[in-house]
Structure formats: structure tokens, C-alpha cells
Design a protein around this motif. Structure first.
Motif, mmCIF file in Angstrom:
data_model
loop_
_atom_site.group_PDB
_atom_site.id
_atom_site.type_symbol
_atom_site.label_atom_id
_atom_site.label_comp_id
_atom_site.label_asym_id
_atom_site.label_seq_id
_atom_site.Cartn_x
_atom_site.Cartn_y
_atom_site.Cartn_z
ATOM 1 N N ARG A 7 26.715 -7.948 145.090
ATOM 2 C CA ARG A 7 25.339 -7.555 145.168
ATOM 3 C C ARG A 7 25.034 -6.263 143.870
ATOM 4 O O ARG A 7 24.215 -6.363 143.567
ATOM 5 C CB ARG A 7 25.187 -6.320 146.407
ATOM 6 N N GLY A 9 26.663 -6.175 140.990
ATOM 7 C CA GLY A 9 26.578 -7.466 139.942
ATOM 8 C C GLY A 9 25.269 -8.093 139.778
ATOM 9 O O GLY A 9 24.487 -8.187 138.685
ATOM 10 N N SER A 10 24.557 -8.583 141.025
ATOM 11 C CA SER A 10 23.332 -9.115 141.031
ATOM 12 C C SER A 10 22.177 -8.189 140.652
ATOM 13 O O SER A 10 21.283 -8.617 139.844
ATOM 14 C CB SER A 10 23.193 -9.654 142.505
ATOM 15 N N ASP A 12 22.648 -5.678 138.772
ATOM 16 C CA ASP A 12 22.780 -5.196 137.306
ATOM 17 C C ASP A 12 22.090 -6.274 136.496
ATOM 18 O O ASP A 12 21.435 -6.280 135.358
ATOM 19 C CB ASP A 12 24.037 -4.840 136.973
ATOM 20 N N GLU A 13 22.506 -7.613 136.953
ATOM 21 C CA GLU A 13 21.979 -8.801 136.185
ATOM 22 C C GLU A 13 20.375 -8.836 136.245
ATOM 23 O O GLU A 13 19.685 -9.150 135.237
ATOM 24 C CB GLU A 13 22.518 -10.024 136.698
ATOM 25 N N ALA A 14 19.874 -8.571 137.638
ATOM 26 C CA ALA A 14 18.419 -8.637 137.688
ATOM 27 C C ALA A 14 17.620 -7.487 136.883
ATOM 28 O O ALA A 14 16.537 -7.684 136.268
ATOM 29 C CB ALA A 14 17.980 -8.377 139.059
ATOM 30 N N GLU A 16 18.913 -6.320 133.983
ATOM 31 C CA GLU A 16 18.946 -6.636 132.438
ATOM 32 C C GLU A 16 17.869 -7.742 132.179
ATOM 33 O O GLU A 16 17.106 -7.587 131.301
ATOM 34 C CB GLU A 16 20.259 -7.200 132.514
ATOM 35 N N ILE A 17 17.866 -8.584 133.120
ATOM 36 C CA ILE A 17 16.665 -9.655 132.964
ATOM 37 C C ILE A 17 15.294 -8.845 132.831
ATOM 38 O O ILE A 17 14.634 -9.072 132.064
ATOM 39 C CB ILE A 17 16.589 -10.545 134.064
ATOM 40 N N ARG A 20 15.094 -7.259 129.737
ATOM 41 C CA ARG A 20 14.686 -8.189 128.583
ATOM 42 C C ARG A 20 13.183 -8.763 128.507
ATOM 43 O O ARG A 20 12.732 -8.949 127.623
ATOM 44 C CB ARG A 20 15.760 -9.271 128.753
#
Length: 451
Positions: A7, A9-10, A12-14, A16-17, A20
Motif C-alpha cells: 500500500r 508503495g502504491s 508513493d507511485e500514485a 509521483e504520477i 508528474r
């Protein structure tokens, strides 16, 4: 624990997206800010107006004498554009090296943008026979735009992964053409109804010129707030700018396929930039068209360029960026050849020509930018994009020079415009010979499925 890690990691990825996407939207706004200069100033108003100012200062034989050099008044604008690009050639590699060396692009972007915006705003004072003032302001503004655009372009690999770059680059161009269209509508109203506003024709033109500078400065605040500076592992903090520049030139020799693409782009984009900067002079001086007609034609180009940029971005997904660009060069050649035969005093055919230019203009430039971003070694973005920008605007001195010399020798703008066909034909041949997939791999980047 494992679930919590997934969770986190998800999340963090969200995040970052989302960051961006925020940077991409901010990035688009620099095109929105500075493209009004290209459209209202360089393409529409400044060429014919500065030519008229030069003619007012000319001697009985139609020549002005900057620094004692005899120059036909009708060629002064083209020569000033060429000089501005030579200045940019000198400045851009040094700024690009400094940007990669320091990892701080935003302060340099701000300096370039506000130098250009100030020079453009200063065009309000261009009246009477002040052709030299106009030439100086043009050189400063055009060189500053080239430097600023180089820095802006260098953010593309940073804000978009390989699979997104064609779309992101195309949206940036679309934003720019949308802004150009919006401001041109206002310009058209002001220019055509200048009597209603109590203005002379010259005053209306000067206000349009200066307003482009104010627009440029105001909207540059958006990318300056949203873009992030990030240092790369290859950034050398201590190397002086000249040493870093020499290292960049040596490095580029190790990537001959990237240089092969740059050479092709240098040639065909020289033709594109010359058409953009000289089309209004051709329309007014050779075809005898009024300023309102020219503004309307350029407005048509801007509107269709939005659709063209987005449409060619979609074509690139199917056929690849290289093939789509090659197709656009064929269209450029046909369109420019047809322009030679346009009858004078026939605005309808000029609008047809403008429509053809608009449909290929944005896409050919947007896809060239995104294709080059794949050929840049990681950590060398600003420096390599300084070389790209030299090809984009910085090396585009030969086209205006050829245009000006051809007119000076023949007295015919038709001969001047048809001479530009060579740039598209030669550029097509050179680009067709570049193995782009191998070039991307040689630069150390992942090769997209469709390129």
C-alpha cells in the motif's frame, strides 16, 4: 507487513504520477506563454511593420545603412532574424552546459524568458524611422526565446517517460497554438477597429507587439512555480561552463546517429522556421495582401495547428514518429511549391495555403522534439537540447539569409520563397537514412515499441 508495504508503495507511485502530471501541466504553460511572441510578433506584425519602418528610413535607392553597410530595406528584417540566431548559437551551448552542471534550470529559464519579454514589450517604442531600435530588440528577443525554449525542451525527458513523450510534446505545441489563436483574435479586433479605439494603425501594431511581451512574462510564472530542478548522477558540479561545453561536443561525437538526426533536423527545420518568419512579408510585399488578411491567415494556421499537432501525435502511435515526420516533409514541399504560384491579390488561395501549413506545422515540430528526446544520453538533457535548439532556431540563419539574399539579387519574393524547397527535400533524404531504433539504443535509452 507485506500488505502495508504494498500500500505504501502504491501510494508513493500514485503521488509521483500526480506530481508528474502537475509538472507536465506547468510545462505546457511555457508554450502558452512564449508562443504568442512567435505568432503575433515574429510571424504577423513585426516583419511587415519593421520593413515599413526601414523603408521610411531608406535613401532614394531603397537602402538603409546600419553600421555603414548598404542593405535593401526589404531585406533588413530577414537579416536581423539571421543575426539573432547567430547570437543564440553563441549563447545556448554555454547556458545548456551551465544548466546541466548546476542542476538549476529554472533560474536560467526565468532570466531568458524575462529578457525576451522585456525586449518584446519595448517594441512599443518602435515608430518613425527607428529601424535600428527594432533590429536590436528583435535580436535580443529572438535570441532569448531560443535560449528559453532550449531550457524548456530539456525538461521533457525529466517530466515524461518514453511512452508518454509524443503525446506530452504534442500537447505542449497544441497549448502554444491555442494561445496564439486566442491572442490573434484580440489583435485582429484591435487592428481592424483601431479607429474605434482612437488609435492609428501604427499605434495598434505597437500595442499588439508589446502585449505579446506582457503575456510572455505573466504566464511564465506558471512553469516557474510547478517545474522542479533535479540533479542527475552525471552532473559535474565543478567544471567551468566552457570545459563542460567542450566535454559535451566530445561526447556528441561518440553518438554519430544522434548527430545524424540533428543534421537532418537542422536542414528541414531551417525551412520551417524561415517560412514562419517570412510568410507575412511574402503575403504583404509580393501578394499585396492587407494586414487583416494576414492576421486571419495566421489565425487559421494556429487553429488548424492545434488539431494538426494532436492528430499527428495519434498518427505517430500507429506509424511511428519518424514516418509521420517524413510524411509531413512531403506535405511541406508540396505546400511551399504551390505558394510560388499564388496569384497576387487573391486572399482565398492564401487561406488555402495557410490551411496546408497549419495541418503539418505543429505535428512536425512536436514529433521532432519528442523523437530527439529519445536520442539524448541520460544526464545530458540541457546540453543536448542546446544543440537541438541550435537546429530549431539557433542554426536557422541560413534560410532567412538565403531568403534575403535571393530577394536582394532578384527583387522577387517568389524566387525567395521557392528557394526554401531545397531545405525540405534535403532534410527528408537525410532523416530517411537515420536508423532511429539503433540511435536510441546507442544513446543508452530504452527503445519504445513504436518509434
Amino acid at each position: 507487513m507485506g500488505t502495508d508495504t504494498v500500500r505504501a508503495g502504491s501510494a508513493d507511485e500514485a503521488g509521483e504520477i500526480a506530481q508528474r502530471r502537475r509538472e507536465q501541466r506547468g510545462w505546457y504553460f511555457y508554450d502558452w506563454a512564449c508562443s504568442v511572441y512567435s505568432t503575433s510578433v515574429l510571424t504577423v506584425f513585426l516583419g511587415p511593420y519593421l520593413t515599413s519602418v526601414a523603408k521610411a528610413a531608406a535613401d532614394a535607392d531603397g537602402f538603409v545603412h546600419p553600421l555603414g553597410i548598404p542593405v535593401r530595406a526589404g531585406s533588413f528584417f530577414a537579416y536581423a532574424v539571421s543575426l539573432s540566431v547567430i547570437v543564440a548559437v553563441i549563447v545556448m551551448p554555454l547556458v545548456g552546459a551551465a544548466a546541466d552542471r548546476s542542476g538549476r534550470k529554472k533560474p536560467l529559464l526565468a532570466a531568458a524568458a524575462y529578457t525576451g519579454a522585456a525586449a518584446t514589450t519595448g517594441m512599443f517604442f518602435l515608430d518613425g524611422d527607428r529601424y535600428l531600435l527594432g533590429g536590436v530588440l528583435l535580436v535580443v528577443a529572438n535570441a532569448a526565446q531560443s535560449v528559453g525554449t532550449m531550457l524548456y525542451n530539456s525538461y521533457l525527458p525529466q517530466i515524461a517517460p518514453p511512452e508518454e513523450r509524443d503525446a506530452v510534446s504534442s500537447r505542449g505545441w497544441a497549448f502554444g497554438y491555442a494561445a496564439g489563436s486566442l491572442v490573434l483574435v484580440v489583435n485582429l479586433v484591435l487592428y481592424t477597429a483601431h479607429d474605434t479605439f482612437g488609435l492609428s494603425e501604427g499605434e495598434a501594431v505597437r500595442i499588439c507587439l508589446a502585449s505579446a511581451g506582457l503575456w510572455w512574462g505573466a504566464f511564465t510564472l506558471v512553469p516557474l512555480r510547478r517545474l522542479r530542478d533535479s540533479r542527475t548522477a552525471t552532473t559535474e558540479q565543478s567544471a567551468p561552463a566552457f570545459r563542460q561545453l567542450a566535454a559535451t561536443l566530445r561526447d556528441m561525437r561518440r553518438h554519430p546517429l544522434t548527430l545524424a538526426f540533428l543534421l537532418a533536423y537542422l536542414i528541414y527545420n531551417d525551412g520551417i522556421q524561415t517560412v514562419i518568419s517570412q510568410a507575412s512579408v511574402y503575403g504583404s510585399e509580393e501578394l499585396g495582401l492587407g494586414q487583416s488578411t494576414l492576421i486571419g491567415a495566421v489565425l487559421l494556421v494556429q487553429v488548424l495547428a492545434v488539431a494538426g499537432a494532436l492528430g499527428m501525435g495519434r498518427l505517430a502511435k500507429v506509424y511511428g514518429a519518424k514516418r509521420t515526420i517524413l510524411g509531413s516533409l512531403i506535405a511541406w514541399t508540396v505546400t511551399l511549391g504551390a505558394g510560388y504560384f499564388l496569384p497576387a491579390g487573391a486572399p482565398v488561395w492564401f487561406f488555402v495555403l495557410a490551411a496546408g501549413i497549419g495541418l503539418v506545422l505543429g505535428g512536425s515540430q512536436a514529433l521532432s522534439r519528442s523523437l530527439f528526446s529519445h536520442l539524448v544520453p541520460p544526464g545530458k538533457e540541457a546540453e543536448y537540447f542546446s544543440a537541438y535548439e541550435m537546429s530549431d532556431r539557433g542554426m536557422s540563419w541560413l534560410g532567412p539569409l538565403l531568403f534575403g539574399v535571393t530577394y536582394q539579387l532578384t527583387g522577387s519574393y517568389r524566387d525567395a520563397i521557392i528557394s526554401l524547397v531545397a531545405f525540405f527535400v534535403i532534410g527528408f533524404v537525410l532523416l530517411a537514412r537515420v536508423p532511429v531504433r539503433r540511435a536510441i539504443g546507442a544513446a543508452g535509452n530504452p527503445v519504445p515499441e513504436r518509434i
